[in-house]
Structure formats: C-alpha cells, structure tokens
Design a protein around this motif. Structure first.
Motif, PDB file in Angstrom:
ATOM      1  N   THR A  15       0.840  -1.196   0.000  1.00 16.44           N
ATOM      2  CA  THR A  15       0.000   0.000   0.000  1.00 16.44           C
ATOM      3  C   THR A  15       0.875   1.246   0.000  1.00 16.44           C
ATOM      4  OG1 THR A  15      -1.634  -1.220   1.270  1.00 16.44           O
ATOM      5  CG2 THR A  15      -1.893   1.148   1.191  1.00 16.44           C
ATOM      6  N   ASN A  16       1.978   1.207   0.739  1.00  9.41           N
ATOM      7  CA  ASN A  16       2.891   2.350   0.768  1.00  9.41           C
ATOM      8  C   ASN A  16       3.517   2.588  -0.592  1.00  9.41           C
ATOM      9  OD1 ASN A  16       2.400   2.873   3.409  1.00  9.41           O
ATOM     10  ND2 ASN A  16       4.222   1.869   4.177  1.00  9.41           N
ATOM     11  N   LEU A  17       3.731   1.540  -1.368  1.00  8.67           N
ATOM     12  CA  LEU A  17       4.323   1.705  -2.693  1.00  8.67           C
ATOM     13  C   LEU A  17       3.406   2.471  -3.637  1.00  8.67           C
ATOM     14  CD1 LEU A  17       6.010  -1.748  -3.284  1.00  8.67           C
ATOM     15  CD2 LEU A  17       7.115   0.429  -2.840  1.00  8.67           C
ATOM     16  N   GLN A  18       2.121   2.462  -3.375  1.00 10.64           N
ATOM     17  CA  GLN A  18       1.176   3.121  -4.265  1.00 10.64           C
ATOM     18  C   GLN A  18       0.923   4.577  -3.868  1.00 10.64           C
ATOM     19  OE1 GLN A  18      -2.200   0.534  -4.121  1.00 10.64           O
ATOM     20  NE2 GLN A  18      -1.245  -0.995  -5.429  1.00 10.64           N
ATOM     21  N   ARG A  19       1.540   5.041  -2.790  1.00 14.60           N
ATOM     22  CA  ARG A  19       1.371   6.433  -2.365  1.00 14.60           C
ATOM     23  C   ARG A  19       2.174   7.355  -3.274  1.00 14.60           C
ATOM     24  NH1 ARG A  19       2.984   6.360   3.713  1.00 14.60           N
ATOM     25  NH2 ARG A  19       2.668   8.576   3.474  1.00 14.60           N
ATOM     26  N   PRO A  20       1.801   8.647  -3.357  1.00 12.82           N
ATOM     27  CA  PRO A  20       2.548   9.590  -4.192  1.00 12.82           C
ATOM     28  C   PRO A  20       3.970   9.779  -3.673  1.00 12.82           C
ATOM     29  CG  PRO A  20       0.514  10.589  -3.370  1.00 12.82           C
ATOM     30  CD  PRO A  20       0.626   9.247  -2.767  1.00 12.82           C
ATOM     31  N   SER A  21       4.862  10.169  -4.569  1.00 15.82           N
ATOM     32  CA  SER A  21       6.276  10.270  -4.215  1.00 15.82           C
ATOM     33  C   SER A  21       6.543  11.322  -3.156  1.00 15.82           C
ATOM     34  CB  SER A  21       7.104  10.559  -5.460  1.00 15.82           C
ATOM     35  OG  SER A  21       6.727  11.798  -6.025  1.00 15.82           O
ATOM     36  N   ASN A  22       5.778  12.423  -3.144  1.00 13.04           N
ATOM     37  CA  ASN A  22       6.045  13.448  -2.138  1.00 13.04           C
ATOM     38  C   ASN A  22       5.638  12.991  -0.744  1.00 13.04           C
ATOM     39  OD1 ASN A  22       3.347  13.550  -2.685  1.00 13.04           O
ATOM     40  ND2 ASN A  22       3.205  15.775  -2.672  1.00 13.04           N
ATOM     41  N   GLN A  23       4.708  12.043  -0.610  1.00 12.77           N
ATOM     42  CA  GLN A  23       4.366  11.495   0.690  1.00 12.77           C
ATOM     43  C   GLN A  23       5.411  10.498   1.166  1.00 12.77           C
ATOM     44  OE1 GLN A  23       0.434   9.873   0.670  1.00 12.77           O
ATOM     45  NE2 GLN A  23      -0.551  11.850   0.343  1.00 12.77           N
ATOM     46  N   LEU A  24       6.149   9.918   0.251  1.00 14.80           N
ATOM     47  CA  LEU A  24       7.181   8.948   0.609  1.00 14.80           C
ATOM     48  C   LEU A  24       8.537   9.599   0.820  1.00 14.80           C
ATOM     49  CD1 LEU A  24       6.251   6.132  -1.912  1.00 14.80           C
ATOM     50  CD2 LEU A  24       5.833   6.177   0.536  1.00 14.80           C
ATOM     51  N   GLY A  25       8.643  10.903   0.556  1.00 13.41           N
ATOM     52  CA  GLY A  25       9.915  11.594   0.744  1.00 13.41           C
ATOM     53  C   GLY A  25      10.860  11.409  -0.422  1.00 13.41           C
ATOM     54  N   LEU A  26      10.333  11.063  -1.583  1.00  8.11           N
ATOM     55  CA  LEU A  26      11.160  10.873  -2.768  1.00  8.11           C
ATOM     56  C   LEU A  26      11.184  12.154  -3.596  1.00  8.11           C
ATOM     57  CD1 LEU A  26       9.879   7.336  -3.747  1.00  8.11           C
ATOM     58  CD2 LEU A  26      11.925   7.916  -2.458  1.00  8.11           C
ATOM     59  N   TYR A  27      11.963  12.127  -4.676  1.00 11.54           N
ATOM     60  CA  TYR A  27      12.083  13.287  -5.557  1.00 11.54           C
ATOM     61  C   TYR A  27      10.732  13.609  -6.176  1.00 11.54           C
ATOM     62  CZ  TYR A  27      13.150  16.035  -9.674  1.00 11.54           C
ATOM     63  OH  TYR A  27      13.164  17.006 -10.613  1.00 11.54           O
ATOM     64  N   ASN A  28      10.416  14.883  -6.189  1.00 12.47           N
ATOM     65  CA  ASN A  28       9.187  15.351  -6.790  1.00 12.47           C
ATOM     66  C   ASN A  28       9.495  16.709  -7.416  1.00 12.47           C
ATOM     67  OD1 ASN A  28       6.658  16.500  -7.280  1.00 12.47           O
ATOM     68  ND2 ASN A  28       5.721  15.297  -5.648  1.00 12.47           N
ATOM     69  N   ARG A  29       9.342  16.820  -8.725  1.00 13.38           N
ATOM     70  CA  ARG A  29       9.722  18.048  -9.426  1.00 13.38           C
ATOM     71  C   ARG A  29       8.938  19.257  -8.935  1.00 13.38           C
ATOM     72  NH1 ARG A  29      12.370  19.703 -14.138  1.00 13.38           N
ATOM     73  NH2 ARG A  29      11.513  21.631 -14.993  1.00 13.38           N
ATOM     74  N   ALA A  30       7.641  19.100  -8.711  1.00 15.18           N
ATOM     75  CA  ALA A  30       6.829  20.234  -8.265  1.00 15.18           C
ATOM     76  C   ALA A  30       7.287  20.724  -6.889  1.00 15.18           C
ATOM     77  CB  ALA A  30       5.356  19.839  -8.215  1.00 15.18           C
ATOM     78  N   ALA A  31       7.618  19.799  -5.990  1.00 11.73           N
ATOM     79  CA  ALA A  31       8.085  20.207  -4.668  1.00 11.73           C
ATOM     80  C   ALA A  31       9.449  20.878  -4.765  1.00 11.73           C
ATOM     81  CB  ALA A  31       8.168  18.982  -3.748  1.00 11.73           C
ATOM     82  N   LEU A  32      10.307  20.406  -5.672  1.00 17.84           N
ATOM     83  CA  LEU A  32      11.618  21.019  -5.852  1.00 17.84           C
ATOM     84  C   LEU A  32      11.467  22.442  -6.382  1.00 17.84           C
ATOM     85  CD1 LEU A  32      14.706  20.728  -5.859  1.00 17.84           C
ATOM     86  CD2 LEU A  32      14.512  19.941  -8.215  1.00 17.84           C
ATOM     87  N   GLU A  33      10.589  22.651  -7.351  1.00 19.98           N
ATOM     88  CA  GLU A  33      10.357  23.998  -7.881  1.00 19.98           C
ATOM     89  C   GLU A  33       9.831  24.927  -6.795  1.00 19.98           C
ATOM     90  OE1 GLU A  33       7.758  23.677 -11.210  1.00 19.98           O
ATOM     91  OE2 GLU A  33       9.276  22.781 -12.490  1.00 19.98           O
ATOM     92  N   HIS A  34       8.957  24.418  -5.941  1.00 21.87           N
ATOM     93  CA  HIS A  34       8.412  25.252  -4.868  1.00 21.87           C
ATOM     94  C   HIS A  34       9.496  25.633  -3.869  1.00 21.87           C
ATOM     95  CE1 HIS A  34       6.244  26.077  -1.083  1.00 21.87           C
ATOM     96  NE2 HIS A  34       5.384  26.662  -1.899  1.00 21.87           N
ATOM     97  N   ARG A  35      10.363  24.682  -3.533  1.00 15.93           N
ATOM     98  CA  ARG A  35      11.414  24.956  -2.562  1.00 15.93           C
ATOM     99  C   ARG A  35      12.446  25.924  -3.105  1.00 15.93           C
ATOM    100  NH1 ARG A  35      16.433  22.670  -1.405  1.00 15.93           N
ATOM    101  NH2 ARG A  35      16.145  21.087  -2.990  1.00 15.93           N
ATOM    102  N   MET A  36      12.791  25.808  -4.398  1.00 15.68           N
ATOM    103  CA  MET A  36      13.836  26.650  -4.973  1.00 15.68           C
ATOM    104  C   MET A  36      13.323  28.046  -5.321  1.00 15.68           C
ATOM    105  SD  MET A  36      16.571  24.874  -4.914  1.00 15.68           S
ATOM    106  CE  MET A  36      17.681  25.720  -5.992  1.00 15.68           C
ATOM    107  N   GLY A  37      12.014  28.180  -5.532  1.00 13.81           N
ATOM    108  CA  GLY A  37      11.453  29.497  -5.845  1.00 13.81           C
ATOM    109  C   GLY A  37      11.945  29.993  -7.192  1.00 13.81           C
TER     110      GLY A  37
END
Length: 121
Positions: free
Chosen positions: A74-96
């Motif tokens: 079930t954990n494998l089917q969770r989105p990458s940002n919930q698992l703490g993996l690379y996520n382009r959208a989260a990286l763009e938000h953090r870098m501004g």
C-alpha cells in the motif's frame, strides 16, 4: 571484600535459580521422510522428483483470489512526495525563482541588524 564476594555469589545463585525455572525444551519437528532416499554409500539424500512435486502449484491455485495488499504494498502506491522521494513540483516550490539558475534556494532577504541603542518597533 568478603561481603562483596558473598553478594556476588548470592546474585549468581538467584539468577541460576530463575534461569532453571524458565527452561524450554524444544523437540524437533517430524520430518517427511518420504522425500528421502539412500544412495549407494548408504547416505540419506533427498529425492529431486519428490521435491519437484512439492514445488508444483496447488491445483486450485488458478481459481484462488490474489491475497490482499499488505501495508508495504500500500505504501508503494502512495505519491512520491508522501514517501519523501524526488518530486519536481516540490523542488520547484522549494527553490522558488532560483530554480534552474542557482543551486541555493530562494530565501527572503536577511533582516537588518537591530541597534542595541534604539528600542524595538
């Protein structure tokens, strides 16, 4: 010195008495000897044809339902940002606005140092 020796001796005796109360006797499980055969030297060896038969799937395996998902699956089917993996959208938000321009993320400008002589606003 004798008192210390006597204390250690009594502690060891108490531990041995406790250990004797908790002794568990393990008996070996019965093994299936129908897969064992003897070779020319009298040694017991496993019969490969018998072991292959044990590895065959059960006849009702094709009609059985697949098992339910475990928590790991079930954990494998969770989105990458919930698992703490690379996520382009989260990286763009953090870098501004520094995304693609700099390796340091965007930070607000530092606060001007406060004067010890003036009262805070």
């Amino acid at each position: 010195m004798a008192r210390l020796f006597l204390t250690v001796l009594l502690a060891c005796a108490a531990l041995c008495a406790q250990a004797a109360d908790k002794v568990v006797i393990v008996t070996p499980e019965k093994t299936d000897d129908h897969c064992m055969s003897t070779d020319g030297a009298g040694r017991r060896v496993q019969s490969m044809s018998c072991l292959n038969e044990k590895l065959l799937p059960a006849p009702d395996a094709a009609t059985r339902q697949p098992p339910a998902l475990s928590t790991a699956e079930t954990n494998l089917q969770r989105p990458s940002n919930q698992l703490g993996l690379y996520n382009r959208a989260a990286l763009e938000h953090r870098m501004g606005n520094a995304f693609g321009k700099s390796v340091t993320p965007q930070r607000p400008p530092p606060a001007p140092p406060a004067s010890p002589l003036l009262p805070p606003r």
